[in-house]
Design a protein around this motif. Structure first.
Motif, PDB file in Angstrom:
ATOM      1  N   GLU A  73      -3.365  -0.880   6.212  1.00  0.00           N
ATOM      2  CA  GLU A  73      -3.266   0.561   5.935  1.00  0.00           C
ATOM      3  C   GLU A  73      -2.994   1.342   7.218  1.00  0.00           C
ATOM      4  N   GLU A 103       0.315   3.628   8.032  1.00  0.00           N
ATOM      5  CA  GLU A 103       0.146   5.039   8.382  1.00  0.00           C
ATOM      6  C   GLU A 103       0.724   5.352   9.766  1.00  0.00           C
ATOM      7  N   TYR A 119      -1.855   6.173   3.399  1.00  0.00           N
ATOM      8  CA  TYR A 119      -1.731   4.991   2.543  1.00  0.00           C
ATOM      9  C   TYR A 119      -3.093   4.354   2.298  1.00  0.00           C
ATOM     10  N   LYS A 120      -3.438   4.110   1.026  1.00  0.00           N
ATOM     11  CA  LYS A 120      -4.646   3.384   0.622  1.00  0.00           C
ATOM     12  C   LYS A 120      -4.224   2.295  -0.355  1.00  0.00           C
ATOM     13  N   ALA A 121      -4.396   1.057   0.045  1.00  0.00           N
ATOM     14  CA  ALA A 121      -3.955  -0.090  -0.751  1.00  0.00           C
ATOM     15  C   ALA A 121      -4.813  -0.266  -2.001  1.00  0.00           C
ATOM     16  N   ASP A 157       0.069   0.556  -3.303  1.00  0.00           N
ATOM     17  CA  ASP A 157      -0.920   1.558  -3.688  1.00  0.00           C
ATOM     18  C   ASP A 157      -0.743   1.926  -5.159  1.00  0.00           C
TER      19      ASP A 157
END
Length: 111
Positions: A33, A37, A44-46, A79
């Motif tokens: 992440e 970014e 971004y958050k997976a 995501d």
């Protein structure tokens, strides 16, 4: 990038899927992440991440006693809306001899 050939019993492929359903996040997911970014300048958050490692993989076509192997990874992540693939190569471990590869029109580089 080329095809690996494990038919001679040399090399190993490993994979690991990383769960992001709980509040506890694996350090690898945090690192992925952060890289996205940093380099793409986007939050971004997976929701899902998969790491595949090819260790000491010989190039296709593999020959008996082949010592020119390569170690590399692909990390796939999404995501749920956007997906990314990070290709990681171990320092000094891309040892395939491009002159002996099946394809003669090889382009070597990175982006």
């Amino acid at each position: 990038w080329d095809d690996a050939d494990f038919s001679q019993g040399v090399g190993t492929t490993w994979y690991q899927e990383y769960s992001t359903l709980s509040s506890t996040r694996d350090p690898l997911v945090n690192d992925v992440e952060a890289k996205i970014e940093k380099y793409l300048k986007t939050p971004y958050k997976a929701k899902w991440t998969l790491k595949v490692t090819w260790e000491k993989a010989p190039a296709y076509p593999s020959r008996q006693g082949d010592t020119q192997t390569s170690t590399y990874q692909a990390v796939l992540t999404t995501d749920g809306n956007r997906s990314f693939a990070l290709l990681l190569y171990q320092d000094g471990r891309m040892q395939w001899d491009y002159a002996k590869l099946a394809a003669g029109n090889v382009l070597i580089g990175f982006s």
